[in-house]
Design a protein around this motif. Structure first.
Motif, PDB file in Angstrom:
ATOM      1  N   ALA A  92       0.469  -1.156  -0.076  1.00  0.00           N
ATOM      2  CA  ALA A  92      -0.462   0.263  -0.032  1.00  0.00           C
ATOM      3  C   ALA A  92       0.893   1.003  -0.563  1.00  0.00           C
ATOM      4  O   ALA A  92      -0.009   2.224  -0.610  1.00  0.00           O
ATOM      5  CB  ALA A  92      -1.045  -0.253   0.601  1.00  0.00           C
ATOM      6  N   ARG A  93       1.927   0.928   0.928  1.00  0.00           N
ATOM      7  CA  ARG A  93       2.847   2.276   1.159  1.00  0.00           C
ATOM      8  C   ARG A  93       3.255   2.586  -0.316  1.00  0.00           C
ATOM      9  O   ARG A  93       3.418   4.041  -1.013  1.00  0.00           O
ATOM     10  CB  ARG A  93       4.395   2.067   1.953  1.00  0.00           C
ATOM     11  N   VAL A  94       3.705   1.488  -0.603  1.00  0.00           N
ATOM     12  CA  VAL A  94       4.264   1.469  -2.484  1.00  0.00           C
ATOM     13  C   VAL A  94       3.299   2.093  -3.484  1.00  0.00           C
ATOM     14  O   VAL A  94       3.532   3.140  -4.298  1.00  0.00           O
ATOM     15  CB  VAL A  94       5.577   0.531  -2.869  1.00  0.00           C
ATOM     16  N   ARG A  95       2.248   1.638  -3.732  1.00  0.00           N
ATOM     17  CA  ARG A  95       1.061   2.147  -4.805  1.00  0.00           C
ATOM     18  C   ARG A  95       0.666   3.526  -3.629  1.00  0.00           C
ATOM     19  O   ARG A  95       0.568   4.482  -4.952  1.00  0.00           O
ATOM     20  CB  ARG A  95      -0.098   1.249  -4.032  1.00  0.00           C
ATOM     21  N   ARG A  96       0.683   3.984  -3.070  1.00  0.00           N
ATOM     22  CA  ARG A  96       0.420   5.703  -2.507  1.00  0.00           C
ATOM     23  C   ARG A  96       2.083   6.290  -2.962  1.00  0.00           C
ATOM     24  O   ARG A  96       1.523   7.168  -3.630  1.00  0.00           O
ATOM     25  CB  ARG A  96       0.412   5.457  -0.821  1.00  0.00           C
ATOM     26  N   GLU A  97       2.481   5.252  -3.048  1.00  0.00           N
ATOM     27  CA  GLU A  97       4.062   6.187  -3.545  1.00  0.00           C
ATOM     28  C   GLU A  97       3.644   7.124  -5.314  1.00  0.00           C
ATOM     29  O   GLU A  97       4.057   8.055  -5.058  1.00  0.00           O
ATOM     30  CB  GLU A  97       5.044   6.385  -3.070  1.00  0.00           C
ATOM     31  N   LEU A  98       3.324   6.063  -5.618  1.00  0.00           N
ATOM     32  CA  LEU A  98       3.127   5.824  -7.192  1.00  0.00           C
ATOM     33  C   LEU A  98       1.784   6.619  -7.500  1.00  0.00           C
ATOM     34  O   LEU A  98       2.497   7.739  -8.637  1.00  0.00           O
ATOM     35  CB  LEU A  98       3.176   4.476  -7.915  1.00  0.00           C
ATOM     36  N   GLY A  99       1.369   7.307  -6.992  1.00  0.00           N
ATOM     37  CA  GLY A  99       0.205   8.165  -7.195  1.00  0.00           C
ATOM     38  C   GLY A  99       0.462   9.273  -6.464  1.00  0.00           C
ATOM     39  O   GLY A  99       0.238   9.489  -7.671  1.00  0.00           O
ATOM     40  N   ARG A 100       0.823   9.376  -5.611  1.00  0.00           N
ATOM     41  CA  ARG A 100       1.462  10.796  -5.816  1.00  0.00           C
ATOM     42  C   ARG A 100       2.316  10.817  -6.944  1.00  0.00           C
ATOM     43  O   ARG A 100       2.845  12.287  -7.339  1.00  0.00           O
ATOM     44  CB  ARG A 100       2.444  10.534  -3.894  1.00  0.00           C
ATOM     45  N   LEU A 101       3.824   9.865  -6.991  1.00  0.00           N
ATOM     46  CA  LEU A 101       4.515  10.491  -7.933  1.00  0.00           C
ATOM     47  C   LEU A 101       4.228  10.981  -9.206  1.00  0.00           C
ATOM     48  O   LEU A 101       4.404  11.901 -10.427  1.00  0.00           O
ATOM     49  CB  LEU A 101       5.937   9.146  -8.587  1.00  0.00           C
ATOM     50  N   LEU A 157      10.640   2.538  -7.911  1.00  0.00           N
ATOM     51  CA  LEU A 157       9.163   2.285  -7.133  1.00  0.00           C
ATOM     52  C   LEU A 157       8.536   0.548  -7.406  1.00  0.00           C
ATOM     53  O   LEU A 157       8.016  -0.509  -6.557  1.00  0.00           O
ATOM     54  CB  LEU A 157       7.748   3.240  -6.777  1.00  0.00           C
ATOM     55  N   LEU A 158       8.215   1.077  -8.835  1.00  0.00           N
ATOM     56  CA  LEU A 158       8.057  -0.784  -9.553  1.00  0.00           C
ATOM     57  C   LEU A 158       8.604  -1.443  -9.766  1.00  0.00           C
ATOM     58  O   LEU A 158       8.108  -3.265  -8.975  1.00  0.00           O
ATOM     59  CB  LEU A 158       7.603  -0.259 -11.463  1.00  0.00           C
ATOM     60  N   GLU A 159      10.051  -1.170  -9.481  1.00  0.00           N
ATOM     61  CA  GLU A 159      11.388  -2.983  -8.610  1.00  0.00           C
ATOM     62  C   GLU A 159      10.585  -2.933  -7.174  1.00  0.00           C
ATOM     63  O   GLU A 159      10.253  -4.462  -7.349  1.00  0.00           O
ATOM     64  CB  GLU A 159      12.692  -2.862  -9.777  1.00  0.00           C
ATOM     65  N   GLN A 160      10.232  -1.613  -6.332  1.00  0.00           N
ATOM     66  CA  GLN A 160      10.027  -2.587  -5.162  1.00  0.00           C
ATOM     67  C   GLN A 160       8.187  -3.232  -5.336  1.00  0.00           C
ATOM     68  O   GLN A 160       8.587  -4.645  -4.608  1.00  0.00           O
ATOM     69  CB  GLN A 160      10.141  -1.344  -4.862  1.00  0.00           C
ATOM     70  N   LEU A 161       7.426  -2.745  -5.492  1.00  0.00           N
ATOM     71  CA  LEU A 161       6.125  -3.685  -5.912  1.00  0.00           C
ATOM     72  C   LEU A 161       6.783  -5.012  -6.563  1.00  0.00           C
ATOM     73  O   LEU A 161       6.184  -5.786  -6.148  1.00  0.00           O
ATOM     74  CB  LEU A 161       5.328  -3.129  -6.636  1.00  0.00           C
ATOM     75  N   ASP A 162       7.374  -4.734  -7.292  1.00  0.00           N
ATOM     76  CA  ASP A 162       8.001  -6.476  -8.112  1.00  0.00           C
ATOM     77  C   ASP A 162       8.042  -7.152  -7.178  1.00  0.00           C
ATOM     78  O   ASP A 162       7.994  -8.521  -7.115  1.00  0.00           O
ATOM     79  CB  ASP A 162       8.818  -6.745  -9.224  1.00  0.00           C
ATOM     80  N   ALA A 163       9.328  -6.776  -6.374  1.00  0.00           N
ATOM     81  CA  ALA A 163       9.785  -7.853  -4.958  1.00  0.00           C
ATOM     82  C   ALA A 163       8.878  -8.308  -4.230  1.00  0.00           C
ATOM     83  O   ALA A 163       9.315  -9.111  -3.761  1.00  0.00           O
ATOM     84  CB  ALA A 163      11.057  -6.687  -4.930  1.00  0.00           C
ATOM     85  N   LEU A 164       8.378  -7.429  -3.433  1.00  0.00           N
ATOM     86  CA  LEU A 164       6.926  -7.155  -2.887  1.00  0.00           C
ATOM     87  C   LEU A 164       6.445  -8.614  -2.981  1.00  0.00           C
ATOM     88  O   LEU A 164       6.184 -10.201  -2.756  1.00  0.00           O
ATOM     89  CB  LEU A 164       5.774  -6.162  -2.575  1.00  0.00           C
ATOM     90  N   HIS A 165       5.495  -8.821  -4.564  1.00  0.00           N
ATOM     91  CA  HIS A 165       5.256  -9.721  -5.672  1.00  0.00           C
ATOM     92  C   HIS A 165       5.785 -11.001  -5.017  1.00  0.00           C
ATOM     93  O   HIS A 165       5.511 -11.930  -5.584  1.00  0.00           O
ATOM     94  CB  HIS A 165       4.134  -9.177  -6.513  1.00  0.00           C
ATOM     95  N   ALA A 166       6.887 -10.799  -5.529  1.00  0.00           N
ATOM     96  CA  ALA A 166       7.743 -12.314  -5.650  1.00  0.00           C
ATOM     97  C   ALA A 166       8.806 -13.027  -4.042  1.00  0.00           C
ATOM     98  O   ALA A 166       8.755 -13.973  -4.610  1.00  0.00           O
ATOM     99  CB  ALA A 166       9.235 -11.392  -6.546  1.00  0.00           C
ATOM    100  N   GLU A 167       7.887 -11.712  -3.073  1.00  0.00           N
ATOM    101  CA  GLU A 167       8.316 -12.432  -2.421  1.00  0.00           C
ATOM    102  C   GLU A 167       7.005 -13.486  -1.954  1.00  0.00           C
ATOM    103  O   GLU A 167       7.224 -14.516  -1.366  1.00  0.00           O
ATOM    104  CB  GLU A 167       7.718 -12.137  -1.440  1.00  0.00           C
ATOM    105  N   ARG A 168       5.341 -12.960  -2.613  1.00  0.00           N
ATOM    106  CA  ARG A 168       4.368 -13.978  -2.337  1.00  0.00           C
ATOM    107  C   ARG A 168       4.389 -14.886  -3.223  1.00  0.00           C
ATOM    108  O   ARG A 168       3.551 -15.377  -3.945  1.00  0.00           O
ATOM    109  CB  ARG A 168       3.501 -13.033  -1.988  1.00  0.00           C
ATOM    110  N   GLY A 169       5.475 -15.036  -4.372  1.00  0.00           N
ATOM    111  CA  GLY A 169       5.340 -16.033  -5.409  1.00  0.00           C
ATOM    112  C   GLY A 169       5.068 -15.662  -6.386  1.00  0.00           C
ATOM    113  O   GLY A 169       4.249 -15.938  -7.290  1.00  0.00           O
ATOM    114  N   ARG A 170       4.445 -14.296  -7.073  1.00  0.00           N
ATOM    115  CA  ARG A 170       3.654 -13.719  -8.494  1.00  0.00           C
ATOM    116  C   ARG A 170       4.432 -12.332  -8.637  1.00  0.00           C
ATOM    117  O   ARG A 170       5.202 -12.115  -7.908  1.00  0.00           O
ATOM    118  CB  ARG A 170       2.147 -13.008  -8.159  1.00  0.00           C
ATOM    119  N   THR A 171       3.795 -12.053  -9.999  1.00  0.00           N
ATOM    120  CA  THR A 171       4.681 -10.723 -10.594  1.00  0.00           C
ATOM    121  C   THR A 171       3.833  -9.349 -10.701  1.00  0.00           C
ATOM    122  O   THR A 171       2.552  -9.865 -10.628  1.00  0.00           O
ATOM    123  CB  THR A 171       5.441 -10.671 -11.553  1.00  0.00           C
TER     124      THR A 171
END
Length: 86
Positions: free
Chosen positions: A37-46, A67-81
């Motif tokens: 949620a923090r990364v998505r808020r930052e993308l919106g603000r950006l 930010l997209l790399e951070q989001l991708d890394a978070l998703h990769a930790e959960r096994g999805r992109t």
């Protein structure tokens, strides 16, 4: 806990263990959702900053890539992109 109460509640030890594990899983899920949620808020603000002309296109793209790399890394930790659409 006294000796008697300890002996009387001993059969509940596995239940307490399962409850503790459930609490740990819930806390980790909350942390992951908070990070996303923090990364998505930052993308919106950006995006807003760029639309208002406060950021150049180069600055916007560089920060967006981070930010997209951070989001991708978070998703990769959960096994999805990010491209999975979730």
């Amino acid at each position: 806990m006294g000796l008697i109460s300890g002996l009387l509640t001993l059969p509940l030890a596995p239940v307490r263990g399962v409850v503790w594990i459930g609490e740990q899983i819930a806390e980790e899920a909350d942390r992951e959702l908070d990070d996303e949620a923090r990364v998505r808020r930052e993308l919106g603000r950006l995006n807003l900053e760029h639309e208002l002309g406060r950021l150049s296109t180069e600055e916007f793209e560089a920060r967006e890539d981070e930010l997209l790399e951070q989001l991708d890394a978070l998703h990769a930790e959960r096994g999805r992109t990010v491209d999975d659409g979730h």
